[in-house]
Motif scaffolding. Structure first.
Motif, short mmCIF file in Angstrom:
data_model
loop_
_atom_site.label_atom_id
_atom_site.label_comp_id
_atom_site.label_asym_id
_atom_site.label_seq_id
_atom_site.Cartn_x
_atom_site.Cartn_y
_atom_site.Cartn_z
N ILE A 306 0.88 -1.15 -0.06
CA ILE A 306 -0.01 -0.12 -0.04
C ILE A 306 0.96 1.24 0.11
CG2 ILE A 306 -1.62 1.34 1.08
CD1 ILE A 306 -2.65 -1.34 2.27
N LEU A 309 -2.29 6.09 2.00
CA LEU A 309 -3.40 5.99 2.73
C LEU A 309 -3.39 7.14 3.77
CD1 LEU A 309 -6.05 4.34 3.31
CD2 LEU A 309 -4.63 3.09 4.97
N SER A 323 -9.44 7.19 0.61
CA SER A 323 -8.69 6.55 -0.56
C SER A 323 -7.59 5.83 0.05
CB SER A 323 -8.42 7.74 -1.56
OG SER A 323 -7.65 7.19 -2.73
N CYS A 324 -7.57 4.59 -0.91
CA CYS A 324 -6.49 3.64 -0.43
C CYS A 324 -5.85 3.39 -1.83
CB CYS A 324 -6.73 2.52 0.06
SG CYS A 324 -5.23 1.32 0.56
N TRP A 336 -11.93 -3.21 2.75
CA TRP A 336 -11.54 -2.35 3.94
C TRP A 336 -12.36 -3.10 5.08
CZ3 TRP A 336 -9.88 2.62 3.64
CH2 TRP A 336 -9.59 3.11 2.43
N LYS A 364 -6.65 1.31 -6.72
CA LYS A 364 -7.40 2.42 -6.06
C LYS A 364 -8.65 1.86 -5.69
CE LYS A 364 -8.08 7.20 -6.06
NZ LYS A 364 -7.70 8.58 -6.52
N CYS A 382 -7.01 -0.89 5.62
CA CYS A 382 -7.17 -1.21 3.84
C CYS A 382 -6.30 -2.39 3.83
CB CYS A 382 -6.56 -0.09 3.33
SG CYS A 382 -6.33 -0.05 1.41
N MET A 395 -5.84 3.69 8.64
CA MET A 395 -5.91 5.27 8.89
C MET A 395 -6.82 5.66 9.88
SD MET A 395 -9.43 5.83 7.67
CE MET A 395 -9.03 7.71 7.36
#
Length: 800
Positions: A306, A309, A323-324, A336, A364, A382, A395
């Motif tokens: 990743i 994030l 958003s990830c 998620w 994404k 994520c 996050m």
């Protein structure tokens, strides 16, 4: 020595005075370092002082290494653990009453025996270096040292690499593993025919040699894959193999498994390969001779990762977009998870209430939350997954909201002159600014004459000191941030004194104590109760006495009461405002004076023929204990012995008592009212100690033997004197005839007997011997008396 004593007795019998003479048992002594020796100095005549002098001419004072045992005409010097510095001439000097001195001397020679000093074995050296095998040996004169190896003498002409150094050490140039073995260092002193040796093991250490089978490996991360590296080593001693990465030594763990096999093989297994495990690893072999290392490389394939994030902040009631972004080969799928309840959302999902929705494409994914609530606050995870593995990051979703008040406590109590703190506690995001208002007027941060404002994170405290009735009433707290504004109203009311306590009870009433208990009042007046005031007085008296409770305890102990007296008691509560009304008055009566309770007793052996009884006072019946009446007797007697002990004492000493006897004791306490019930106690006196054994246990073996020889000598002298007076024979009679030239005749027999007896008695009584002094001082006895143990010397009259 016996001839000298006989000569001395002869001189005394003739009435002449002997000249002062001194002799030492030895004239010259050779002694090895560390050995011990003693010398005996004997004086003939009438010395008043015997002293020893060392080789430096100083008078010898007893110490740990030099001990002196001096009697009237005999002195023994003992030298323990001799050192080189002790060598020289020692003098023994005798002085008589007129100051005349005579002395004798002894020469002490000290030599150093053949001694190996702290020779280490084994001694270790590195392959190829010049070795020096240490053999530290000393003696006087200097020893001759010869080295042997494999039962053969080492000589330089036969062994070009070997050399015996001036310090007796053996030097071997360019030492190899073949030089290992046991070397013998032999030292001798030809003058004394002394010889000794020590075997020294020499060890040659060879630096390690290291090799690896394969220098690079490939692996895929996060597939629970394992890889094993192998190192081969040789050297002496066997090298220790360690594994290192990034300058740090690896320790065995669940991830790193280190295996050591025979033949110098070491293996490192890395389990559960991850991306971070790639890179260089070092195999290092170390022993006493040195170290060597080799590098091995591990390449790990890339797994999903990743790359983007971020934390998000949203306003309560609005929408939030998270958003990830992830990368990897193959491209991973993104999902998620809400940390608060573990609920999972994948691409295309939508919650039942329609607030959560996920949309994703090309690595994404966007999670959209509509109508954000405070319950949505927290962590979201994520996760990126592919067939190779997965990656996860988290996050935090932060929610901004209008201020919220945290307390429902809005009524405060105080009184004129008493400051009170009104606390306004607020939860808000972002933090709120807070203001206080009074009747539409804002109270400034600096405050007024009787108000002050104290602020902290999420809290504002208004300190009010009421000065009049107008300071009581309503106060308003306003909290504001960029989301909105809220208000909370507080009321400051006048406090009152507490109501009266009730249910007053008396318990544990004795002659001088009483415990008062009561129930708390129904109303504390708006402010906490500080303490309770208990008042009491004798019935008929007008003067009340005050006792305060400890904090807000509802139990108070009254002390210092008079026995057999009626009292009144009442209780009032006190708070910051003041004292409330008293409770109903209760009446109680203390107990009358009575006889004390029986005392408690515990025993302890005293010194000698004494026994110590500990006395523990129990209930004194309301009056002090005047005295303890202690009666005691043996278990075979009928008559009691009585001892009176003052009441202030905590023990009674019984003495003198009989050895090996059981005693019965009866103890009674008395106050002005009368006697307590008796307390009974028994104890046993042990056997009498063996005085003779304890006396001789303090004497050394030499002293006891000396006493025995002295007693034997005295007995022989007494027998010889008896023969001289009664039968005109014996050694003393022979000396008298030889030295005095007198013949024993019938007509002069009576006169000779009387003269001889007078001379003997004068000599025996006027000149104390060492034996008689020692005997009368050492043999003593112990007599225990009523006042304690006292030592009493046995009269010497029984021996005269």
């Amino acid at each position: 020595m016996m001839l000298k004593l006989v000569h001395l007795l002869g001189v005394l019998v003739c009435g002449s005075q002997a000249a002062l003479q001194v002799s030492i048992s030895l004239n010259k002594v050779e002694l090895s370092v560390g050995e011990s020796k003693f010398f005996i100095c004997t004086a003939i005549g009438e010395p008043v002082r015997l002293e020893w002098y060392n080789p430096q001419g100083e008078r010898i004072v007893p110490s740990k290494r030099m001990a002196l045992h001096t009697e009237t005409s005999r002195s023994r010097l003992i030298i323990y653990n001799a050192i080189i510095e002790d060598a020289g001439i020692y003098r023994c000097q005798a002085t008589d009453a007129s100051g005349h001195t005579e002395e004798a001397s002894v020469v002490l020679e000290i030599y150093q025996r053949l001694t190996f000093r702290d020779v280490q074995s084994p001694q270790e050296f590195r392959h190829g270096e010049t070795a020096e095998v240490v053999c530290d040996v000393i003696s006087s004169p200097v020893p001759v040292v010869v080295w042997y190896y494999q039962d053969k003498e080492i000589t330089e002409e036969h062994h070009s690499r070997y050399q015996v150094l001036t310090n007796n050490n053996l030097q071997i140039r360019q030492v190899t593993k073949a030089d290992e073995g046991v070397y013998r260092c032999e030292a001798s002193v030809e003058a004394r025919g002394e010889i000794d040796f020590v075997d020294i093991a020499m060890v040659v250490n060879v630096p390690p040699v290291l090799s690896v089978f394969q220098q690079s490996f490939n692996a895929t991360a996060d597939y629970q894959e394992s890889v094993t590296f192998t190192c081969m080593t040789s050297g002496s001693p066997d090298p220790v193999v360690t594994w290192h990465r990034k300058g740090q030594q690896l320790e065995p763990s669940e991830q790193y498994i280190i295996t050591r096999l025979e033949g110098g093989r070491s293996m490192l297994t890395i389990r559960n390969i991850r991306q971070g495990d790639g890179g260089s690893y070092t195999c290092k072999a170390t022993n006493k001779a040195g170290s060597q290392e080799r590098e091995i490389f591990l390449k790990v394939f890339v797994q999903p990762h990743i790359t983007q994030l971020k934390n998000v902040t949203a306003v309560e009631g609005s929408a939030a977009m998270i958003s990830c972004v992830a990368e990897g080969e193959p491209l991973p799928d993104i999902s998620w998870r809400r940390a608060s309840d573990g609920q999972t959302f994948v691409d295309g999902d939508k919650s039942q209430d329609g607030r959560f929705e996920v949309r994703g494409r090309h690595g994404k994914s966007v999670l959209t939350i509509s109508g954000v609530r405070l319950t949505d606050l927290g962590r979201f995870d994520c996760e990126a997954l592919s067939r190779i593995g997965g990656h996860q990051k988290s996050m935090f979703l932060d929610i901004e909201y209008i201020p919220k008040f945290l307390t429902n406590h809005t009524i405060y109590y105080s009184w004129e002159g008493n400051p009170v703190n009104i606390s306004c506690d607020v939860m808000s995001n972002p933090p709120a600014t807070m203001l206080w208002r009074r009747e539409r007027f804002t109270i400034s941060a600096e405050g007024t004459a009787n108000t002050r404002v104290h602020s902290a994170d999420g809290k504002s405290v208004l300190e009010v000191t009421p000065m009049s009735d107008r300071d009581f009433g309503r106060y308003n707290c306003t909290a504001r941030n960029n989301i909105g504004v809220r208000y909370q109203e507080f009321i400051l009311a006048q406090a009152d004194v507490p109501s009266n306590p009730y249910s007053v009870r008396l318990s544990a009433v004795s002659q001088r104590l009483a415990t008062v208990t009561f129930m708390k009042p129904d109303s504390h007046g708006g402010v906490p109760i500080s303490y309770y005031l208990v008042q009491y007085k004798e019935v008929g008296s007008q003067e009340w006495k005050d006792v305060k409770s400890h904090s807000i305890q509802t139990t108070v102990v009254l002390t210092g009461l008079e026995p057999n007296t009626t009292y009144e008691v009442r209780v009032a509560a006190v708070n910051g405002k003041g004292q409330g009304e008293f409770s109903h008055t209760e009446t109680f009566q203390t107990l009358p004076i009575r006889e004390p309770s029986p005392p408690a007793v515990h025993g302890q052996r005293g010194m000698g023929k004494a026994y110590r009884l500990g006395l523990v006072k129990q209930d004194d019946g309301g009056m002090p204990i005047v005295e303890y009446i202690v009666k005691y007797k043996t278990d075979k007697e009928e008559q009691w012995m009585t001892k009176l002990v003052p009441g202030a004492n905590d023990f009674a000493m019984l003495q003198p008592l009989q050895w090996n006897t059981r005693y019965e004791v009866e103890i009674t306490a008395r106050n002005v009212k009368g006697l307590s019930e008796p307390t009974f106690y028994q104890f046993f006196m042990p056997q009498k100690p063996d005085i003779t054994e304890s006396l001789f246990s303090g004497l050394g073996l030499g002293t006891v033997v000396g006493l025995g020889l002295g007693a034997l000598l005295l007995l022989l002298v007494l027998v010889d004197v008896s023969c001289f007076f009664l039968r005109h024979c014996g050694l003393l009679m022979c000396i008298t005839r030889t030295l005095c030239g007198k013949k024993t005749t019938t007509s002069g027999k009576g006169k000779d007997i009387e003269e001889g007896k007078a001379a003997y008695l004068y000599t025996y009584n006027s000149r104390p011997t060492t034996f008689s002094t020692t005997f009368s001082t050492t043999y003593s006895t112990t007599e225990a008396t009523a006042e304690g143990r006292k030592w009493k010397r046995v009269s010497q009259a029984g021996y005269d």
